[in-house]
Design a protein around this motif. Structure first.
Motif, short mmCIF file in Angstrom:
data_model
loop_
_atom_site.label_atom_id
_atom_site.label_comp_id
_atom_site.label_asym_id
_atom_site.label_seq_id
_atom_site.Cartn_x
_atom_site.Cartn_y
_atom_site.Cartn_z
N ARG A 1 -1.65 -2.03 13.79
CA ARG A 1 -1.75 -2.39 12.38
C ARG A 1 -1.80 -1.09 11.59
O ARG A 1 -2.83 -0.45 11.45
CB ARG A 1 -3.01 -3.23 12.15
N PHE A 2 -0.66 -0.67 11.04
CA PHE A 2 -0.55 0.64 10.41
C PHE A 2 -0.43 0.59 8.89
O PHE A 2 -0.01 1.57 8.27
CB PHE A 2 0.65 1.39 10.99
N GLY A 3 -0.74 -0.56 8.29
CA GLY A 3 -0.67 -0.65 6.84
C GLY A 3 0.75 -0.42 6.35
O GLY A 3 1.69 -1.04 6.83
N VAL A 4 0.90 0.50 5.41
CA VAL A 4 2.23 0.74 4.83
C VAL A 4 2.97 1.89 5.50
O VAL A 4 4.09 2.21 5.13
CB VAL A 4 2.10 1.04 3.31
N LEU A 5 2.36 2.53 6.50
CA LEU A 5 2.99 3.68 7.13
C LEU A 5 4.21 3.32 7.97
O LEU A 5 5.25 3.96 7.91
CB LEU A 5 1.97 4.43 7.99
#
Length: 388
Positions: free
Chosen positions: A211-215
């Motif tokens: 789960r890397f958000g917006v990266l």
């Protein structure tokens, strides 16, 4: 004789109690916050919030048969049984227990239980001073410290999985010392994330480790969703390139630190803060004097095989990865000490061959290239959808 008689009486009573339980159909089970273990239905609606692994871990398994996952994560069945008794709801309807089309899967489940029994037999429970005369000795000390920190991470991993001592409390206590006092992180935070990872490994939106958000955009669904919605927070079609100078250097020193602080404050984990405080105090006295400044419903077996792969065994790979290059064995037997993975691996391969399940093992370079290709593919899917 008396004890044996009591045991038989208790066993008969337990079997009788289970026969008298309410019969429930799978259709009803799947519509509620219930789970099934050995054909017994448990209502985890309220218990999920008190579960040591976290509420999300429980909710990821509602409406499913979690027998294999349950047995892999829990060692002390007597302790667990006290909690389960209060939430026992019923029994799966007999005619819905066996699906004619599922016989092969049931056979695999049985064979995996036998393999787990073999793994348990293999398992064994384990029970200065330096100056800074010049920059060379300082650099050497930093190298040793970095190695120690990395290996401490693998060591606390074993204690977090309760695979060192028989006592859960003792395992967690030592884990607190290592990850808190030596590494400066929260064991409670680590367990919260890591148990979710093991429950749904490499599953998008379920596994916090991806789960890397917006990266980064991972998988084959999310990139297209972002693309169609014209979301371009980053040039995702280039994510396979910026991965190498963003995630490795940012993950532990920045992202994990910020997430740990947020978690501790939100959960008010004062005992965890105490252990990390000891780490900071130790760090201060080690470095400030020398520097003069402040430092800085699938089957368990099949689902685990589909989501994981190994990195080939070698002296370097085993040491460098803390034996976690045996990802398949680790996810199948999370409480097994790391040094036994190579022993159980041939038996896992044999079971995979029997059921025609792919046992993936790659070189370290192949695994790294695969990460690159995966990021590239997902990035291109986003780019194509974004420009439609």
């Amino acid at each position: 004789m008396g004890k044996g008689g009591n045991f038989n009486t208790e066993g008969s009573k337990k079997a009788q109690d289970e026969q008298e339980l309410k019969l429930l159909k799978w259709d009803e089970i799947k519509q509620n916050k219930w789970i099934v273990i050995d054909n017994i239905v448990y209502d985890v609606t309220n218990f999920s919030r008190r579960h040591p692994g976290g509420e999300r871990l429980m909710l990821n398994h509602i409406g499913q048969d979690v027998t294999d996952a349950f047995s892999c994560f829990h060692n002390d069945m007597n302790k667990v049984g006290k909690y389960m008794k209060a939430i026992k709801l019923g029994r799966v309807l007999p005619e819905s227990e066996i699906n004619p089309n599922e016989e092969r899967k049931l056979e695999l489940s049985k064979d995996f239980k036998n393999l787990k029994a073999l793994a348990e037999k293999m398992a064994t429970y384990l029970i200065y001073k330096s100056g800074y005369g010049n920059w060379f000795t300082y650099a050497l000390a930093v190298a040793f410290l970095s190695t120690t920190q990395a290996q401490a991470g693998w060591l606390q991993h074993d204690f977090g999985h309760l695979s060192v001592f028989k006592s859960s409390k003792l395992n967690h206590f030592v884990q607190n010392i290592i990850i808190g006092g030596i590494m400066g992180f929260s064991s409670d935070w680590w367990n919260y994330r890591h148990y979710q990872h093991h429950a749904k490994p490499n599953t998008v939106k379920r596994d916090p480790d991806i789960r890397f958000g917006v990266l980064y955009l991972i998988g084959k669904v999310l990139p297209i969703e972002y693309g169609k919605k014209k979301m371009k927070k980053l040039p995702y079609n280039l994510q396979q390139y910026y991965f190498f100078f963003t995630l490795p250097p940012l993950l532990i020193p920045i992202y994990f630190v910020l997430e740990t602080v947020y978690y501790l404050i939100k959960k008010r984990k004062l005992n965890e803060i105490m252990w990390i405080s000891l780490y900071l105090i130790r760090w201060y006295f080690m470095f400030v004097p020398s520097l003069g400044v402040f430092g800085t419903i699938k089957l368990w077996f099949r689902s685990q095989l589909l989501a994981t792969c190994n990195v080939e065994q070698s002296t370097f790979n085993d040491w460098f990865s803390g034996h976690l290059n045996f990802q398949i064995e680790h996810h199948l037997f999370p409480t097994m000490p790391r040094h036994n993975y190579r022993k159980i691996a041939p038996h896992v391969k044999e079971l995979c061959k029997k059921y025609d399940i792919n046992y993936q093992c790659k070189t370290l370079s192949e695994a790294t290239i695969d990460i690159y290709k995966c990021l590239k593919e997902s990035g291109e899917m986003w780019f194509e959808a974004y420009n439609m």
